[in-house]
Design an enzyme around this catalytic site. Sequence first.
Site, PDB file in Angstrom:
ATOM      1  N   ASP A 304       0.814  -1.213   0.000  1.00  0.00           N
ATOM      2  CA  ASP A 304       0.000   0.000   0.000  1.00  0.00           C
ATOM      3  C   ASP A 304       0.853   1.271   0.000  1.00  0.00           C
ATOM      4  O   ASP A 304       2.014   1.267   0.412  1.00  0.00           O
ATOM      5  CB  ASP A 304      -0.892   0.045   1.240  1.00  0.00           C
ATOM      6  CG  ASP A 304      -2.031  -0.950   1.180  1.00  0.00           C
ATOM      7  OD1 ASP A 304      -2.045  -1.802   0.265  1.00  0.00           O
ATOM      8  OD2 ASP A 304      -2.905  -0.898   2.068  1.00  0.00           O
ATOM      9  N   HIS A 446       3.712  -2.188   3.145  1.00  0.00           N
ATOM     10  CA  HIS A 446       3.758  -0.844   2.577  1.00  0.00           C
ATOM     11  C   HIS A 446       5.111  -0.626   1.909  1.00  0.00           C
ATOM     12  O   HIS A 446       6.154  -0.795   2.560  1.00  0.00           O
ATOM     13  CB  HIS A 446       3.549   0.215   3.662  1.00  0.00           C
ATOM     14  CG  HIS A 446       2.226   0.114   4.351  1.00  0.00           C
ATOM     15  ND1 HIS A 446       1.981  -0.805   5.355  1.00  0.00           N
ATOM     16  CD2 HIS A 446       1.068   0.812   4.163  1.00  0.00           C
ATOM     17  CE1 HIS A 446       0.723  -0.667   5.765  1.00  0.00           C
ATOM     18  NE2 HIS A 446       0.159   0.298   5.062  1.00  0.00           N
TER      19      HIS A 446
END
Length: 480
Positions: A304, A446
């Site tokens: 992400d 992430h």
Amino acid sequence: MRTHLVLPSLLLLGSLSLTAACSSGSSGTSDAATVGARSGSSSGTVPVRAVDPSKIKGLRIVNDSSEDSSCPFATSYPDVPGAEAMTAAMKKYVEQRLATFRSSCDDSSGAGDIGELNISHQFLVASGDVLGVRLTTQDGTAAGSGLDTRTYWYDGQSGAARTTLALVADGSRDALVAALKKQLKGRDGTDAETVDGAFADRSNLGGLLIDMAFDADGGLRVTFARGTVGAAPAGSYVVILSPATVTPWLSAFGRRVQRQTVRPSGSLDLGAAATPTPAVPTHTASGDDDTDCKQVMCVALTFDDGPAAPETATLLSYLAQYNARATFFTVGQNVAAHPDLVRAEARAGNEVGNHSWSHPDLTKLTSEQIAYQLNRTSAAIKAATGKAPTLFRPPYGAVNSTVRHATRLSPVLWTLDTEDWKYPDATKVAQSVIGKVKRNDVVLMHDIHPTSVAAVPEILRTLTARGYHFVTVSHLRATM
């Protein structure tokens, strides 16, 4: 943390003359009373000229975020080579807001939902020897709407960061103030005493005029924060001064900013040393994947908040070494800055999904604002890859019926959370996957964190040895 995998389905900115209006912005961060309509314009306003951040050599977007439900935040600001003083000023502001927000989280521990902190950025001009950026802050712990906008300026000619007041010549500030007061007085939510009081302390003029920028035709757009020149319920106020009115008042720097906004030269030169272009991985893989997740163990790694330079490029190289595929849920403002990395993600057989434009909690927005966040990001992804995304991951995993009905994209959550944003330790992040992963897991990571990217080789090496295959979320859904 384990949860369920889900796989179904700015301020409106007004010149000296005419009427006032109130309106809400489409991005989910604005409530502005626009003062005045532009003379000679049928719409009353002239849009801000778009800037393509991918043309800024050496640009790095500084991102940070937390998925902690008790203190969620997402911040971003640009780091442009040559404009270090401006970057330092933005960094200082973001870090101060973040520290205050975290303190409020601690003070409100156990008190329920306190909202989120979201700081996003917008380039106003990046041409010739001038750079302008607006930071928009939405703070759930602040009074009123929690909205704050401010502009930052850099003068490449003098090699210095500039305040908004530097756009106006010293001897013309009284004229500027008089024009602003004239347009504000008598508008809904304002009165003469409040307006005069706001401008009374000239030593604080820079604190009042923290957001000024030019429209595409050279008009000056001045935004006043909520509660500063009028009643707080009325929201923020915006006055637009026509080019004919404001141009005689501009400083030499202000005129260069105005000129580069109206007729950008197409390149930015702040006097920085030559910035080498970071290498983008060129690995290519077919979009087809014959892995049968009914017959073999599969896992879907998802990343992400990117793309980020150089972290995403490094991650793509790691994935290619193991012929692994992953799903990237990208943030639109980062896609706009680094479309080459998004193209590289898709070219290598990975899946590119939508993670909103600026990472707000979508459940706190209207249907129109949700659609704006997602549609703008999907358009950026399609422009970069040639293909529109079909999946989206709601920031913080926050999704409700309003969010679902505002888009045709399918929401995707996760089954294994590495909490890599909390632990900047590559070994710990790797073990959070290796020690807990199960067949058909969707793993949340992430690619904006260097330590998370550094953890990937150990994850790939260990799980490959155990017989796992790394596939995209859509492939996992189709074959599990």
